[in-house]
Design a protein around this motif. Structure first.
Motif, mmCIF file in Angstrom:
data_model
loop_
_atom_site.group_PDB
_atom_site.id
_atom_site.type_symbol
_atom_site.label_atom_id
_atom_site.label_comp_id
_atom_site.label_asym_id
_atom_site.label_seq_id
_atom_site.Cartn_x
_atom_site.Cartn_y
_atom_site.Cartn_z
ATOM 1 N N ARG A 176 34.722 -27.008 63.371
ATOM 2 C CA ARG A 176 33.445 -27.525 63.889
ATOM 3 C C ARG A 176 32.502 -26.413 64.321
ATOM 4 N N GLN A 177 33.038 -25.199 64.389
ATOM 5 C CA GLN A 177 32.143 -24.068 64.702
ATOM 6 C C GLN A 177 31.517 -23.497 63.431
ATOM 7 N N GLN A 178 31.992 -23.923 62.281
ATOM 8 C CA GLN A 178 31.438 -23.383 61.024
ATOM 9 C C GLN A 178 30.109 -24.093 60.734
ATOM 10 N N PRO A 179 29.086 -23.345 60.367
ATOM 11 C CA PRO A 179 27.783 -23.993 60.123
ATOM 12 C C PRO A 179 27.817 -24.910 58.904
ATOM 13 N N ALA A 180 27.114 -26.037 59.001
ATOM 14 C CA ALA A 180 27.083 -26.983 57.867
ATOM 15 C C ALA A 180 26.584 -26.298 56.601
ATOM 16 N N THR A 181 25.645 -25.356 56.739
ATOM 17 C CA THR A 181 25.123 -24.670 55.540
ATOM 18 C C THR A 181 26.250 -23.912 54.819
ATOM 19 N N GLY A 182 27.137 -23.305 55.593
ATOM 20 C CA GLY A 182 28.257 -22.580 54.993
ATOM 21 C C GLY A 182 29.204 -23.537 54.283
ATOM 22 N N ILE A 183 29.482 -24.673 54.913
ATOM 23 C CA ILE A 183 30.420 -25.643 54.321
ATOM 24 C C ILE A 183 29.816 -26.210 53.033
ATOM 25 N N ILE A 184 28.522 -26.502 53.085
ATOM 26 C CA ILE A 184 27.844 -27.049 51.887
ATOM 27 C C ILE A 184 27.869 -26.004 50.760
ATOM 28 N N GLY A 185 27.594 -24.752 51.105
ATOM 29 C CA GLY A 185 27.617 -23.680 50.089
ATOM 30 C C GLY A 185 28.986 -23.570 49.438
#
Ligand code: MLT
Length: 267
Positions: A176-185
């Motif tokens: 949950r600390q990982q940014p959504a932009t990173g997960i989407i990428g």
């Protein structure tokens, strides 16, 4: 020791000790994780001085402008250059394995060996691509915490989930600390990736496969078909283990990684 380097204007964060082996041991994490996923193995791998990299968009590393594991492999190469490490044994967990395959294709001369730790060379199936697209929609609508919470329990063998809830909670909290932009990428990169069976056939170095008998994401039979492709291969199927041997079988994971590194470094 945490290090951050700038590569084409983007931060790449990695962790190292004050020494690096002439054949460096480099560990790459999987999806929605960061370099800390290896922390439980570090004390027993201390003498090998493993380097752990935060892949693009996770931990302290900026997202990659292109959703392509070739670009992620270039980041790994930038870390090797920063360390002045000519060669390495590169072990990638799942999505980290997809990065390791791109690295093997682009920089074969930098590898003494590489390992697919619960990973495989195949392209996504249409169903898998579709489910990743649904994940992207969920993340774009602001449901990152829910997305991460439903992800991790399915990565472990059922018995482990029942007896080790704290491990899963910790991974969810970290995810949950990982940014959504990173997960989407990362999801877009996984959708776009191509088959790497030729990379395995062409590998001039030994290739390690660590598989779990209870891995719901990577069926053993399917992965074993890939494991016979390299000329020199070291295959382990861990009984009762899901997708996360670094937590489910830490001692065995250390033994396998250590023996593989010793074999590759001595060649
Ligand atoms: C991972 O753990 O990195 C993921 O399971 C990879 C994937 O979804 O293919």
């Amino acid at each position: 020791m945490k290090q951050t380097l700038l590569h084409n204007g983007r931060r790449i964060t990695y962790y190292r000790s004050d020494t690096v082996r002439p054949v460096a041991l480099v560990l790459l994490h999987g999806f929605c994780e960061d370099a800390s996923v290896w922390d439980g193995l570090l004390s027993d791998l201390n003498d090998l001085h493993p380097v752990r990299i935060d892949l693009p968009g996770f931990g302290g590393s900026d997202p990659s402008p292109s959703n392509d594991f070739d670009a992620w492999a270039d980041d790994v190469c930038a870390v090797l250059n920063d360390l002045s490490a000519k060669t390495c044994v590169l072990i990638g967990h799942s999505m980290g394995g997809y990065t390791a395959l791109s690295f093997a294709k682009r920089y074969p001369e930098r590898l003494a060996g590489f390992g697919l730790f619960h990973s495989h060379p195949y392209e996504d199936t249409p169903d898998r691509k579709e489910s990743r697209r649904r994940g992207i929609e969920m993340l774009q609508s602001g449901k990152r915490d829910l997305y991460v919470a439903q992800l991790f329990p399915g990565l472990f063998a059922e018995a482990f989930v029942k007896t080790n809830p704290a491990v899963i909670e910790t991974l969810i909290a970290r995810g949950r600390q990982q940014p959504a932009t990173g997960i989407i990428g990362a999801l877009e990169s996984m959708i776009a990736r191509k088959d790497h069976r030729d990379t395995l056939r062409d590998a001039a170095c030994p290739v390690l496969f660590v598989l779990g008998s209870d891995d719901a994401i990577i069926p053993v039979d399917w992965a074993l078909q890939a494991a016979v492709l390299p000329a020199v291969t070291d295959v382990h199927v861990l009984p009762g283990v899901g997708h996360m041997a670094m937590f489910e079988a830490p001692e065995k994971s250390v033994e396998i990684v250590r023996q593989f590194w010793e074999f590759c470094a001595a060649r």
